[in-house]
Motif scaffolding. Sequence first.
Motif, PDB file in Angstrom:
ATOM      1  N   ASN A  11       5.305   4.224  -3.730  1.00  0.00           N
ATOM      2  CA  ASN A  11       4.099   4.552  -3.183  1.00  0.00           C
ATOM      3  C   ASN A  11       3.903   4.863  -1.788  1.00  0.00           C
ATOM      4  OD1 ASN A  11       2.992   4.107  -5.802  1.00  0.00           O
ATOM      5  ND2 ASN A  11       2.759   1.984  -5.550  1.00  0.00           N
ATOM      6  N   ASN A  12       3.076   5.627  -1.499  1.00  0.00           N
ATOM      7  CA  ASN A  12       3.156   6.043   0.184  1.00  0.00           C
ATOM      8  C   ASN A  12       2.711   4.776   0.705  1.00  0.00           C
ATOM      9  OD1 ASN A  12       3.991   8.661  -0.406  1.00  0.00           O
ATOM     10  ND2 ASN A  12       2.193   9.458  -0.528  1.00  0.00           N
ATOM     11  N   PRO A  13       2.651   4.416   1.903  1.00  0.00           N
ATOM     12  CA  PRO A  13       2.179   3.486   2.785  1.00  0.00           C
ATOM     13  C   PRO A  13       0.639   3.893   2.750  1.00  0.00           C
ATOM     14  CG  PRO A  13       4.062   4.174   3.806  1.00  0.00           C
ATOM     15  CD  PRO A  13       3.677   5.119   2.605  1.00  0.00           C
ATOM     16  N   VAL A  14      -0.099   2.665   2.790  1.00  0.00           N
ATOM     17  CA  VAL A  14      -1.543   2.574   2.557  1.00  0.00           C
ATOM     18  C   VAL A  14      -2.250   2.590   4.077  1.00  0.00           C
ATOM     19  CG1 VAL A  14      -3.747   1.565   2.011  1.00  0.00           C
ATOM     20  CG2 VAL A  14      -1.901   1.864   0.258  1.00  0.00           C
ATOM     21  N   VAL A  15      -2.840   3.550   4.532  1.00  0.00           N
ATOM     22  CA  VAL A  15      -3.760   3.284   5.883  1.00  0.00           C
ATOM     23  C   VAL A  15      -4.967   3.649   5.807  1.00  0.00           C
ATOM     24  CG1 VAL A  15      -1.594   4.198   7.064  1.00  0.00           C
ATOM     25  CG2 VAL A  15      -3.195   5.956   6.452  1.00  0.00           C
ATOM     26  N   TYR A  16      -5.656   3.004   6.388  1.00  0.00           N
ATOM     27  CA  TYR A  16      -7.184   3.289   6.725  1.00  0.00           C
ATOM     28  C   TYR A  16      -7.744   4.013   7.852  1.00  0.00           C
ATOM     29  CZ  TYR A  16      -7.988   0.538   2.642  1.00  0.00           C
ATOM     30  OH  TYR A  16      -8.119   0.023   1.400  1.00  0.00           O
ATOM     31  N   GLY A  17      -8.587   5.015   8.005  1.00  0.00           N
ATOM     32  CA  GLY A  17      -8.721   6.012   9.323  1.00  0.00           C
ATOM     33  C   GLY A  17     -10.088   5.342   9.841  1.00  0.00           C
ATOM     34  N   PHE A  18      -9.960   5.403  11.115  1.00  0.00           N
ATOM     35  CA  PHE A  18     -11.059   4.917  12.153  1.00  0.00           C
ATOM     36  C   PHE A  18     -11.370   5.926  13.098  1.00  0.00           C
ATOM     37  CE2 PHE A  18     -13.179   2.662  15.438  1.00  0.00           C
ATOM     38  CZ  PHE A  18     -14.196   1.820  14.597  1.00  0.00           C
ATOM     39  N   LEU A  19     -12.877   6.369  12.801  1.00  0.00           N
ATOM     40  CA  LEU A  19     -13.433   7.334  13.766  1.00  0.00           C
ATOM     41  C   LEU A  19     -14.574   6.710  14.840  1.00  0.00           C
ATOM     42  CD1 LEU A  19     -13.676  10.266  11.260  1.00  0.00           C
ATOM     43  CD2 LEU A  19     -11.919  10.039  12.913  1.00  0.00           C
ATOM     44  N   ARG A  20     -15.014   7.179  15.897  1.00  0.00           N
ATOM     45  CA  ARG A  20     -15.900   6.597  16.780  1.00  0.00           C
ATOM     46  C   ARG A  20     -16.497   8.050  17.116  1.00  0.00           C
ATOM     47  NH1 ARG A  20     -16.355   6.123  22.133  1.00  0.00           N
ATOM     48  NH2 ARG A  20     -18.019   4.768  22.786  1.00  0.00           N
TER      49      ARG A  20
END
Length: 142
Positions: A11-20
């Motif tokens: 599995n690919n590493p799980v990331v979450y995006g953050f935008l301001r």
Amino acid sequence: MESLTEQRPVNNPVVYGFLRLAGVSAARHKALAGALAEYCRSHELQLSGVFTDRDAAAGATSAAFTGLLDVLALPDVYGVIAPALSHLGPKAIAAERGRRIEKAGSRLLLVRKPEASSHAVSRSRPGRRRHPGTARVLDAES
């Protein structure tokens, strides 16, 4: 003998995006979210969601950032990806948010490296553009 990692389902590493994105158009939001998704695709990361902070006056504890911290507590989350450090907020807020991401045991990945300063470019030669696909990993130790 075990087969190579490339020959096993990993599995690919799980990331979450953050935008301001305070006061930004829907088209700009879509473009930035798409850039995060493309970066993740090209770097074998699994983008599981994007949190968007639309309140510039919220400080370090906005609803979007609180939601991000909540998902960072889930098992197998690798980190947070943002287009640039400025998406975490002004310097003091970005520093605090960076510490909180690190405290959660996650990595902060930036699509664009921070600029050193506008005075660092020599006037005798043209300025060089940074490659937009370069990531800076803060806290790269495992």
